[in-house]
Design a protein around this motif. Sequence first.
Motif, PDB file in Angstrom:
ATOM      1  N   SER A 111       0.842  -1.200   0.000  1.00 39.47           N
ATOM      2  CA  SER A 111       0.000   0.000   0.000  1.00 39.47           C
ATOM      3  C   SER A 111       0.873   1.245   0.000  1.00 39.47           C
ATOM      4  CB  SER A 111      -0.929   0.002   1.220  1.00 39.47           C
ATOM      5  OG  SER A 111      -0.144  -0.021   2.393  1.00 39.47           O
ATOM      6  N   ARG A 112       0.305   2.348  -0.451  1.00 42.90           N
ATOM      7  CA  ARG A 112       1.044   3.612  -0.486  1.00 42.90           C
ATOM      8  C   ARG A 112       1.227   4.155   0.920  1.00 42.90           C
ATOM      9  NH1 ARG A 112      -0.568   7.248  -5.521  1.00 42.90           N
ATOM     10  NH2 ARG A 112      -1.066   5.625  -7.039  1.00 42.90           N
ATOM     11  N   ASP A 113       2.403   4.731   1.155  1.00 41.56           N
ATOM     12  CA  ASP A 113       2.645   5.409   2.430  1.00 41.56           C
ATOM     13  C   ASP A 113       2.391   6.905   2.207  1.00 41.56           C
ATOM     14  OD1 ASP A 113       3.439   6.044   4.996  1.00 41.56           O
ATOM     15  OD2 ASP A 113       5.567   6.054   4.519  1.00 41.56           O
ATOM     16  N   GLY A 114       1.131   7.285   2.195  1.00 46.53           N
ATOM     17  CA  GLY A 114       0.764   8.689   2.012  1.00 46.53           C
ATOM     18  C   GLY A 114       0.858   9.126   0.557  1.00 46.53           C
ATOM     19  N   GLU A 115       0.974  10.419   0.388  1.00 45.22           N
ATOM     20  CA  GLU A 115       1.015  11.014  -0.946  1.00 45.22           C
ATOM     21  C   GLU A 115       2.456  11.092  -1.450  1.00 45.22           C
ATOM     22  OE1 GLU A 115      -1.651  11.979  -2.835  1.00 45.22           O
ATOM     23  OE2 GLU A 115      -2.688  10.875  -1.254  1.00 45.22           O
ATOM     24  N   PRO A 116       2.626  11.059  -2.760  1.00 48.39           N
ATOM     25  CA  PRO A 116       3.986  11.184  -3.291  1.00 48.39           C
ATOM     26  C   PRO A 116       4.539  12.586  -3.074  1.00 48.39           C
ATOM     27  CG  PRO A 116       2.364  11.087  -5.083  1.00 48.39           C
ATOM     28  CD  PRO A 116       1.623  10.839  -3.820  1.00 48.39           C
ATOM     29  N   SER A 117       5.842  12.679  -2.844  1.00 43.37           N
ATOM     30  CA  SER A 117       6.514  13.971  -2.895  1.00 43.37           C
ATOM     31  C   SER A 117       6.846  14.234  -4.363  1.00 43.37           C
ATOM     32  CB  SER A 117       7.774  13.953  -2.037  1.00 43.37           C
ATOM     33  OG  SER A 117       8.743  13.108  -2.622  1.00 43.37           O
ATOM     34  N   GLU A 118       7.652  15.224  -4.613  1.00 44.43           N
ATOM     35  CA  GLU A 118       7.970  15.527  -6.008  1.00 44.43           C
ATOM     36  C   GLU A 118       8.701  14.359  -6.666  1.00 44.43           C
ATOM     37  OE1 GLU A 118      10.529  18.962  -8.380  1.00 44.43           O
ATOM     38  OE2 GLU A 118       9.975  19.268  -6.285  1.00 44.43           O
ATOM     39  N   ARG A 119       9.516  13.670  -5.863  1.00 47.22           N
ATOM     40  CA  ARG A 119      10.376  12.642  -6.466  1.00 47.22           C
ATOM     41  C   ARG A 119      10.174  11.244  -5.915  1.00 47.22           C
ATOM     42  NH1 ARG A 119      16.381  13.978  -5.835  1.00 47.22           N
ATOM     43  NH2 ARG A 119      16.556  11.934  -6.811  1.00 47.22           N
ATOM     44  N   TYR A 120       9.499  11.118  -4.762  1.00 47.79           N
ATOM     45  CA  TYR A 120       9.490   9.810  -4.090  1.00 47.79           C
ATOM     46  C   TYR A 120       8.088   9.399  -3.638  1.00 47.79           C
ATOM     47  CZ  TYR A 120      14.489  10.823  -3.682  1.00 47.79           C
ATOM     48  OH  TYR A 120      15.793  11.141  -3.954  1.00 47.79           O
ATOM     49  N   LEU A 121       7.899   8.097  -3.580  1.00 42.06           N
ATOM     50  CA  LEU A 121       6.688   7.542  -2.971  1.00 42.06           C
ATOM     51  C   LEU A 121       7.051   6.177  -2.386  1.00 42.06           C
ATOM     52  CD1 LEU A 121       3.677   7.496  -2.358  1.00 42.06           C
ATOM     53  CD2 LEU A 121       3.260   6.715  -4.697  1.00 42.06           C
ATOM     54  N   SER A 122       6.780   6.012  -1.091  1.00 42.49           N
ATOM     55  CA  SER A 122       7.070   4.734  -0.432  1.00 42.49           C
ATOM     56  C   SER A 122       5.878   3.798  -0.536  1.00 42.49           C
ATOM     57  CB  SER A 122       7.372   4.966   1.060  1.00 42.49           C
ATOM     58  OG  SER A 122       8.687   5.410   1.250  1.00 42.49           O
ATOM     59  N   LEU A 123       6.173   2.543  -0.752  1.00 42.49           N
ATOM     60  CA  LEU A 123       5.161   1.484  -0.741  1.00 42.49           C
ATOM     61  C   LEU A 123       5.502   0.530   0.395  1.00 42.49           C
ATOM     62  CD1 LEU A 123       4.998   0.671  -4.570  1.00 42.49           C
ATOM     63  CD2 LEU A 123       3.824   2.493  -3.312  1.00 42.49           C
ATOM     64  N   LEU A 124       4.482   0.193   1.167  1.00 44.47           N
ATOM     65  CA  LEU A 124       4.707  -0.614   2.372  1.00 44.47           C
ATOM     66  C   LEU A 124       4.028  -1.969   2.256  1.00 44.47           C
ATOM     67  CD1 LEU A 124       3.966   2.145   5.047  1.00 44.47           C
ATOM     68  CD2 LEU A 124       6.147   1.600   3.938  1.00 44.47           C
ATOM     69  N   PRO A 125       4.684  -3.013   2.752  1.00 47.68           N
ATOM     70  CA  PRO A 125       4.038  -4.328   2.745  1.00 47.68           C
ATOM     71  C   PRO A 125       2.878  -4.364   3.730  1.00 47.68           C
ATOM     72  CG  PRO A 125       6.138  -4.421   3.909  1.00 47.68           C
ATOM     73  CD  PRO A 125       6.034  -3.045   3.336  1.00 47.68           C
ATOM     74  N   ALA A 126       1.974  -5.295   3.499  1.00 46.35           N
ATOM     75  CA  ALA A 126       0.774  -5.389   4.332  1.00 46.35           C
ATOM     76  C   ALA A 126       1.118  -5.800   5.762  1.00 46.35           C
ATOM     77  CB  ALA A 126      -0.205  -6.382   3.713  1.00 46.35           C
ATOM     78  N   SER A 127       2.154  -6.589   5.931  1.00 45.66           N
ATOM     79  CA  SER A 127       2.563  -7.012   7.263  1.00 45.66           C
ATOM     80  C   SER A 127       3.919  -6.398   7.574  1.00 45.66           C
ATOM     81  CB  SER A 127       2.664  -8.533   7.330  1.00 45.66           C
ATOM     82  OG  SER A 127       3.836  -8.958   6.679  1.00 45.66           O
ATOM     83  N   GLU A 128       4.434  -6.708   8.746  1.00 42.57           N
ATOM     84  CA  GLU A 128       5.750  -6.153   9.089  1.00 42.57           C
ATOM     85  C   GLU A 128       6.883  -6.931   8.417  1.00 42.57           C
ATOM     86  OE1 GLU A 128       5.075  -8.806  12.729  1.00 42.57           O
ATOM     87  OE2 GLU A 128       3.916  -7.999  11.063  1.00 42.57           O
ATOM     88  N   HIS A 129       6.526  -7.937   7.664  1.00 41.32           N
ATOM     89  CA  HIS A 129       7.542  -8.753   7.003  1.00 41.32           C
ATOM     90  C   HIS A 129       7.733  -8.272   5.582  1.00 41.32           C
ATOM     91  CE1 HIS A 129       7.167 -11.449  10.403  1.00 41.32           C
ATOM     92  NE2 HIS A 129       5.872 -11.359  10.255  1.00 41.32           N
ATOM     93  N   GLY A 130       8.937  -8.107   5.201  1.00 42.54           N
ATOM     94  CA  GLY A 130       9.217  -7.708   3.830  1.00 42.54           C
ATOM     95  C   GLY A 130       9.698  -6.285   3.753  1.00 42.54           C
ATOM     96  N   PRO A 131      10.459  -6.007   2.722  1.00 44.06           N
ATOM     97  CA  PRO A 131      11.087  -4.693   2.593  1.00 44.06           C
ATOM     98  C   PRO A 131      10.127  -3.648   2.030  1.00 44.06           C
ATOM     99  CG  PRO A 131      11.657  -6.053   0.731  1.00 44.06           C
ATOM    100  CD  PRO A 131      10.786  -6.912   1.614  1.00 44.06           C
ATOM    101  N   ASP A 132      10.326  -2.390   2.440  1.00 46.06           N
ATOM    102  CA  ASP A 132       9.652  -1.288   1.770  1.00 46.06           C
ATOM    103  C   ASP A 132      10.170  -1.192   0.339  1.00 46.06           C
ATOM    104  OD1 ASP A 132       8.866  -0.839   4.357  1.00 46.06           O
ATOM    105  OD2 ASP A 132       9.504   1.255   4.421  1.00 46.06           O
ATOM    106  N   VAL A 133       9.331  -0.646  -0.517  1.00 47.64           N
ATOM    107  CA  VAL A 133       9.746  -0.289  -1.879  1.00 47.64           C
ATOM    108  C   VAL A 133       9.639   1.223  -1.981  1.00 47.64           C
ATOM    109  CG1 VAL A 133       9.120  -0.409  -4.323  1.00 47.64           C
ATOM    110  CG2 VAL A 133       9.075  -2.488  -2.926  1.00 47.64           C
ATOM    111  N   LEU A 134      10.694   1.864  -2.452  1.00 50.71           N
ATOM    112  CA  LEU A 134      10.664   3.308  -2.657  1.00 50.71           C
ATOM    113  C   LEU A 134      10.676   3.576  -4.150  1.00 50.71           C
ATOM    114  CD1 LEU A 134      10.825   6.184  -1.387  1.00 50.71           C
ATOM    115  CD2 LEU A 134      13.306   6.025  -1.689  1.00 50.71           C
ATOM    116  N   LEU A 135       9.584   4.155  -4.642  1.00 46.80           N
ATOM    117  CA  LEU A 135       9.558   4.561  -6.055  1.00 46.80           C
ATOM    118  C   LEU A 135      10.256   5.905  -6.182  1.00 46.80           C
ATOM    119  CD1 LEU A 135       5.860   3.635  -6.817  1.00 46.80           C
ATOM    120  CD2 LEU A 135       7.906   2.284  -7.337  1.00 46.80           C
ATOM    121  N   GLN A 136      11.092   6.010  -7.189  1.00 48.07           N
ATOM    122  CA  GLN A 136      11.906   7.208  -7.387  1.00 48.07           C
ATOM    123  C   GLN A 136      11.685   7.697  -8.821  1.00 48.07           C
ATOM    124  OE1 GLN A 136      16.293   7.833  -6.177  1.00 48.07           O
ATOM    125  NE2 GLN A 136      16.471   6.785  -8.138  1.00 48.07           N
ATOM    126  N   LYS A 137      11.195   8.922  -8.930  1.00 50.95           N
ATOM    127  CA  LYS A 137      10.956   9.485 -10.265  1.00 50.95           C
ATOM    128  C   LYS A 137      12.279   9.948 -10.866  1.00 50.95           C
ATOM    129  CE  LYS A 137       8.158  12.991 -12.570  1.00 50.95           C
ATOM    130  NZ  LYS A 137       7.068  13.967 -12.398  1.00 50.95           N
TER     131      LYS A 137
END
Lengths: 133, 133
Positions: B38-64
């Motif tokens: 799921s999205r971690d809030g709104e995107p900034s100009e360059r970044y948007l974090s995606l979080l796993p549903a559970s505490e297991h697994g790495p975050d994904v950071l989208l980078q424009k």
Amino acid sequence: MCQYQRMQAYPHGEVVIVVDCEDLDRAADFWTEVLGYSRDGEPSERYLSLLPASEHGPDVLLQKVPERKSGKNRLHLDLRTRDLGREVERAVGLGAVRLSTEPLLEGGWLWHVLADPDGNEFCVLQPPATYWT
Amino acid sequence: MCQYQRMQAYPHGEVVIVVDCEDLDRAADFWTEVLGYSRDGEPSERYLSLLPASEHGPDVLLQKVPERKSGKNRLHLDLRTRDLGREVERAVGLGAVRLSTEPLLEGGWLWHVLADPDGNEFCVLQPPATYWT
């Protein structure tokens, strides 16, 4: 080899990070030390799995490829840590090359860009102190 | 934003997977659905974090990034699943492009190579049945 009993973030199975390299042993020496991972047995001709110390975190699969790196990586790892200088020094001591001469700063985040022994970029970042609270 | 309370595989902090993209919203729509993140809030100009549903697994950071993809990715994600056909079909339905016409087979592993909406390769793999036991 099955890691399915470990909790996974991806509901349809497992997510694994695959890293291209020229020499499986050299890449394994580097990434196991940097990440605190361990080798999953001996390398095959083309592959070697690295496993996290706990059940948390993704496996890393090293993949031997014939081509050298060209251009900037489109996926890379960020290592977020509390002490930028110490962690950069540790990574460089393990064989990383520091690509940024001065730390980069944006929104309170401070980081350096480094490269693994195959030239794959990764970042070591120190988030703002409030990040950890 | 702090995820440090989540268990982490990397003893010196957090490991995050950073994915280059042209359009943060388009990449977020795709990867949240594929990975169940799921999205971690709104995107900034360059970044948007995606979080796993559970505490297991790495975050994904989208980078424009301004540049388009060129050459093969040096890091990519493998998605290991029990039903190759179904998972490939699901990913294609979400906007992935299938790059392999026939499934690849090696050592009992069967897989397809796909690309996300930015052309970043990823694989969907069906391990041998013994893998899950």
